[in-house]
Design an enzyme around this catalytic site. Structure first.
Site, PDB file in Angstrom:
ATOM      1  N   LYS A   1      -7.585  14.265   5.159  1.00 56.11           N
ATOM      2  CA  LYS A   1      -6.896  12.645   5.117  1.00 56.11           C
ATOM      3  C   LYS A   1      -5.433  12.812   5.976  1.00 56.11           C
ATOM      4  O   LYS A   1      -5.463  13.662   6.413  1.00 56.11           O
ATOM      5  CB  LYS A   1      -6.126  12.931   3.378  1.00 56.11           C
ATOM      6  CG  LYS A   1      -5.740  13.300   3.129  1.00 56.11           C
ATOM      7  CD  LYS A   1      -4.475  13.860   1.378  1.00 56.11           C
ATOM      8  CE  LYS A   1      -5.514  13.955   0.410  1.00 56.11           C
ATOM      9  NZ  LYS A   1      -5.915  12.778  -0.498  1.00 56.11           N
TER      10      LYS A   1
ATOM     11  N   HIS B   1       0.988  -0.980  -0.229  1.00 55.62           N
ATOM     12  CA  HIS B   1       0.154  -0.403  -0.200  1.00 55.62           C
ATOM     13  C   HIS B   1       0.667   1.434   0.295  1.00 55.62           C
ATOM     14  O   HIS B   1       0.523   2.157   0.071  1.00 55.62           O
ATOM     15  CB  HIS B   1      -0.714   0.292   1.144  1.00 55.62           C
ATOM     16  CG  HIS B   1      -1.829  -1.023   1.017  1.00 55.62           C
ATOM     17  ND1 HIS B   1      -2.985  -0.622   0.820  1.00 55.62           N
ATOM     18  CD2 HIS B   1      -2.564  -2.097   1.387  1.00 55.62           C
ATOM     19  CE1 HIS B   1      -3.996  -1.871   0.981  1.00 55.62           C
ATOM     20  NE2 HIS B   1      -3.261  -2.445   1.424  1.00 55.62           N
TER      21      HIS B   1
HETATM   22  C1  26V Z   1       2.487   4.995   6.208  1.00 55.67           C
HETATM   23  C2  26V Z   1       4.140   5.372   7.014  1.00 55.67           C
HETATM   24  C3  26V Z   1       4.075   5.266   8.802  1.00 55.67           C
HETATM   25  C4  26V Z   1       5.785   5.359   8.543  1.00 55.67           C
HETATM   26  C5  26V Z   1       5.694   6.844   7.903  1.00 55.67           C
HETATM   27  C6  26V Z   1       6.120   6.880   6.498  1.00 55.67           C
HETATM   28  C7  26V Z   1       4.490   6.554   6.056  1.00 55.67           C
HETATM   29  C8  26V Z   1       3.824   6.771   4.837  1.00 55.67           C
HETATM   30  C9  26V Z   1       2.889   6.847   4.801  1.00 55.67           C
HETATM   31  C10 26V Z   1       2.518   5.129   5.453  1.00 55.67           C
HETATM   32  C11 26V Z   1       1.167   4.557   4.812  1.00 55.67           C
HETATM   33  C12 26V Z   1       0.655   3.170   4.923  1.00 55.67           C
HETATM   34  C13 26V Z   1      -0.199   2.050   3.960  1.00 55.67           C
HETATM   35  C14 26V Z   1      -1.351   2.978   4.205  1.00 55.67           C
HETATM   36  O1  26V Z   1      -2.272   3.764   4.396  1.00 55.67           O
HETATM   37  N1  26V Z   1      -1.185   3.323   2.691  1.00 55.67           N
HETATM   38  C15 26V Z   1      -2.292   3.564   1.922  1.00 55.67           C
HETATM   39  O2  26V Z   1      -3.232   2.628   1.688  1.00 55.67           O
HETATM   40  C16 26V Z   1      -4.828   3.505   0.314  1.00 55.67           C
HETATM   41  C17 26V Z   1      -5.056   1.879   0.325  1.00 55.67           C
HETATM   42  O3  26V Z   1      -4.943   1.246  -0.491  1.00 55.67           O
HETATM   43  C18 26V Z   1      -4.135   4.052  -0.701  1.00 55.67           C
HETATM   44  O4  26V Z   1      -5.574   4.652  -1.053  1.00 55.67           O
HETATM   45  C19 26V Z   1      -3.676   5.299   0.248  1.00 55.67           C
HETATM   46  O5  26V Z   1      -3.019   6.108  -1.523  1.00 55.67           O
HETATM   47  C20 26V Z   1      -2.145   4.900   1.028  1.00 55.67           C
HETATM   48  O6  26V Z   1      -1.394   5.784   1.309  1.00 55.67           O
END
Ligand code: 26V
Length: 829
Positions: A566, A369
């Protein structure tokens, strides 16, 4: 009102037309529940009673669903899906249950007689906010679609007692509080006292005389199931989210208790209980990391033990486990699953390695993701070894066999081997030089399918983070574009727009969202345009009332509602949005008599508690908002409001009122986005970059119907490779320079030039997300937005075309794609 009067009115309501069996059963249950309430006329009592009555109906449907699924034969074409996720952002459930049971009118009538409106009663329910953002809400939309599509399935998660956190704002800054969402109880969960499994931690691995290995944990916890029930809307199916609650095997140390050492007596109990408290304990500390790993291990172990027990009940043998069951990893958080499945098959069920591995590979699949390198989970080896010694052995063995395969296929390519190894030897990004277990690698090696969540993301995934793996196993990688459930995000969130759509094309879109395309020819219909605007206007008034109630700010419902909601993250570029607000503010002040299109900019979202830059962005939004909103030269022309404690239910109020959807991530960084889909479904136009699912949306309803701007992925990569210097953009653009100077000089922070120094330095120094490079195009595009808004007919036409083009973005379609490409038996061959 006295309880007896309520029962009388309920009876009257029930008899106003001849009740269906479900209405009658529901009324009886409602009466019974209300009889026990202290104040049966209160909204809270009505909410709880209605929930309990719905639950009774749904529990029967749940049992029937389980019974039907248990009868599936060995040759069922669709495997039972086990969706493992650390996050499920469910929101409220009562409105959904009532709609699914077709009881809206029954309840509306019953409550109206007592002077209570159904929406006010629904608002008494707390959100189940067991997730961060997109990934967790996607999982919740999927449960809805599992039910709707009749897919035999279990969602598996943890029952966090305090969610993630509740966001408060103090002096413009985010403060985190525990989100005590269970304090009123939770009618949707059914505790399963008989569904309990032991989960071990620590200890050592013993080798028996025959060479077999056995894990002797130092600590054993008990995971107990709580089932959260999720109804279908067009059938009687009910899907299940099984959430685990941890407790110590021995609740108290009796001897310590008898000695009067109560703290000592309860020590284990408290330690075990900490697992249940919150999602994502801050993993910047060692204890935080350990707790998080324990949560993941508990989720995985209990879920797989449950799966195996059920499979043995149904089939009596484990040999066909992979053919009958899919185990899906929602990102890498449950990526321990293949190691745990191997352990259970080898150590507990005596299977040999090759068969256990073949079954594991058949069963497991993984969705990625995010491409953010810092979000790819890696566990320090010492921690892993201390908590999960047997799992580590198994991972070493998987890795050893994998490396042997590579030696044969890519002889001499040492670089490839070290890059794809499950163990990071030299310490990569943020490792501090320690060896770590790469969870994404484990997930890929153990899966038969790996997918991204939008076309661009899936492409970038195989070109960047997983390029080596795509070379090794090209056939393993797929795309499944995300979707959202139309039941919650249109039918329930926007009843007025739903009725308007129903009146033109019928109700079929709720089950088959592709039917929205019937609206396309109607986009030219001026009368529909006017009705659409009336609906939007009413929704805007509702949001304006909420803003006034929550923040004491009066916004003009005739202004353009421009919304970004968001998680707060640098790559999502809320900061770019704020820079535009500052630019607009300065332009208004410089020329107050120009023909400004009034705007209300709404921002909402939580920042991770340890993420300082995101918190600084929240503070800046408040500082800028305070100055802009109170400047008499500006008046209605511009307002900036930050709505605290963003949640599913808040989104349900904001989205229907939005006219402009901000989807402005740096191209190539937002995996998909799902908020973007919810906005368009509710008739907002998108201002967006060529990123994530924005691209597929633009293709679906016409690129000319989106305000697309900014550098595209290739241009972003090129600019970076040429040595990007953000200062040049600032020097060349007087407007941008004035904006940056205003923030740096303390214009919004009461003269405090220190407050935003780090933020400004980062923008001028690194600007990793290219805000400076995209600023000019963004501001110019915002002017195009203004221009179109001044032509309501043209705006409405485009908005209707947006809605008409959203048929493909239903999570029902997404789940059908998963079945086809990932979960069907066919996908195994
Ligand atoms: C988590 C973290 C945690 C540490 C710091 C950097 C960082 C960056 C991104 C994330 C996101 C974790 C995964 C997530 O929630 N992804 C989201 O998943 C959605 C469903 O697939 C998608 O629509 C979003 O674009 C995506 O950001």
């Amino acid at each position: 009102m006295k309880a007896s009067t309520i029962f009388a009115t309920l009876k009257t309501a029930a008899m106003s037309s001849s009740p269906t069996p479900i209405q009658a059963a529901f009324k009886t249950a409602l009466q019974r529940e209300l009889r026990g309430a202290v104040d049966p006329a209160s909204r809270e009592a009505l909410m709880r009673a209605a929930a309990a009555a719905c639950r009774e109906q749904l529990a029967e449907r749940w049992a029937a669903t389980q019974a039907a699924d248990a009868k599936r034969g060995v040759d069922a074409p669709v495997r039972r899906v086990h969706y493992l996720s650390m996050e499920f952002l469910m929101g409220r459930a009562l409105g959904n249950a009532i709609a699914a049971l077709g009881l809206d009118e029954t309840l509306r009538e019953a409550f109206a007689v007592q002077g209570q409106a159904l929406p006010d009663v629904l608002e008494r329910e707390n959100d189940a906010a067991l997730g961060n953002g997109g990934l967790g809400r996607l999982a919740a939309c999927f449960l809805d679609s599992f039910a709707e599509l009749g897919l035999p399935s279990f969602g598996y998660g943890l029952r966090y007692e305090y969610g993630m956190f509740a966001q408060g704002i103090q002096d413009g800054r985010q403060v985190e509080r525990p989100d005590d969402w269970l304090r009123l109880g939770n009618a949707w969960e059914v505790p399963r006292a008989d569904v309990r499994y032991a989960v071990g931690f620590g200890g050592r691995v013993e080798v028996d005389a025959d060479g077999s290995r056995r894990w002797v944990p130092a600590e054993t916890l008990v995971a107990q199931a709580y089932d959260f029930i999720v109804p279908a809307h067009h059938s009687e199916r009910v899907s299940t989210l099984r959430q685990w609650h941890a407790s110590a095997a021995a609740p108290i140390d009796f001897n310590a208790f008898c000695r009067g050492s109560y703290a000592q007596a309860a020590k284990h109990r408290v330690q075990a209980d900490a697992i249940n408290w919150v999602l994502y304990p801050d993993d910047s500390t060692d204890p935080g990391r350990e707790l998080r790993l324990k949560q993941e291990a508990l989720l995985v172990s209990a879920s797989l033990q449950d799966l195996i027990a059920r499979h043995l009940r149904e089939f009596g043998s484990l040999h066909n486990l992979g053919k009958a069951n899919a185990i899906h990893l929602n990102d890498t958080h449950p990526a321990l699953a293949p190691a745990e499945l191997m352990r259970l098959l080898l150590d507990e069920h005596g299977m040999v390695w090759d068969e256990a591995w073949a079954i594991t590979r058949q069963a497991v699949s993984y969705t990625n993701h995010t491409l953010m390198p810092e979000a790819l989970e890696k566990w320090p080896l010492y921690l892993f070894e201390a908590l999960l010694p047997r799992h580590l052995e198994i991972i070493y063995e998987i890795n050893h066999r994998f490396m042997e395969e590579l030696k044969a296929r890519f002889p001499g390519d040492e670089g490839l081997m070290s890059r794809v190894s499950l163990i990071e030897e030299d310490g990569g990004f943020g490792s501090g030089g320690e060896r770590r277990v790469r969870m994404a690698h484990l997930a890929i090696v153990a899966s038969h399918r790996v997918n991204g969540v939008a076309a661009l993301h899936s492409e970038l995934m195989v070109q960047t983070i997983f390029a080596d793996y795509a070379r090794i196993w090209p056939e393993r990688f797929h795309n499944v574009t995300n979707g959202v459930t139309p039941r919650r995000w249109l039918q329930q969130a926007n009843p007025a727009l739903s009725s308007l759509i129903d009146s033109r094309i019928g109700k079929g879109w709720r089950k088959d969202l592709a039917e929205l395309s019937k609206l396309k020819p109607l986009a030219e219909d001026a009368e529909l345009g006017r009705q659409f605007r009336t609906v939007k206007r009413a929704n805007k008034e509702r949001l304006a009332a909420l803003i006034r109630r929550e923040l004491g700010i009066a916004v003009n419902p005739d202004s353009l509602f421009d919304v970004q909601i968001k998680r707060i993250h640098e790559y999502k570029r809320q900061l770019l949005n704020i820079l535009h607000v500052v630019a607009r503010y300065q332009a208004i002040v410089a020329n107050p008599d120009a023909n400004w299109v009034p705007r209300t900019v709404v921002i909402a979202g939580k920042a991770a508690s340890a993420y300082q830059m995101a918190k600084s962005i929240i503070q800046l939004a408040h500082d800028v908002g305070r100055v802009v909103n109170s400047d008499p030269r500006v008046g209605d022309k511009l307002k900036l409001v930050f709505l605290p404690n963003y949640s599913v239910s808040l989104a349900e109020t904001i989205l229907p009122a939005a006219e402009l959807s901000e989807q402005i991530s740096t191209a190539g960084t937002e995996a998909s986005g799902t908020g973007n889909m919810k906005f368009a479904l509710n008739g907002a136009l998108t201002i967006g970059t060529w990123d994530g699912a924005n691209i597929e949306m633009a293709e679906a309803f016409g690129v000319e119907n989106m305000f697309s701007f900014g550098l595209r992925t290739e241009a972003v990569a090129k600019i970076k490779s040429l040595g990007y210097d953000p200062r040049l953009y600032v020097e060349e653009n007087r407007q941008l320079k004035a904006v940056i100077d205003a923030i740096a000089s303390g214009e919004f922070s009461g003269g405090d030039t220190h407050r935003y120094r780090a933020l400004v330095d980062k923008l001028l120094g690194h600007d990793s997300y290219l805000l400076m490079a995209d600023f000019a195009d963004y501001v110019a595009t915002q002017l195009r937005v203004d221009a179109l808004y001044q032509d309501p007919a043209a705006w409405n036409r485009r908005a209707i075309l947006n809605v008409a083009g959203m048929g493909w973005f239903s999570s029902d379609r997404t789940i059908a794609d998963y079945v086809e490409r990932v979960w069907s038996v066919k996908s195994l061959s």
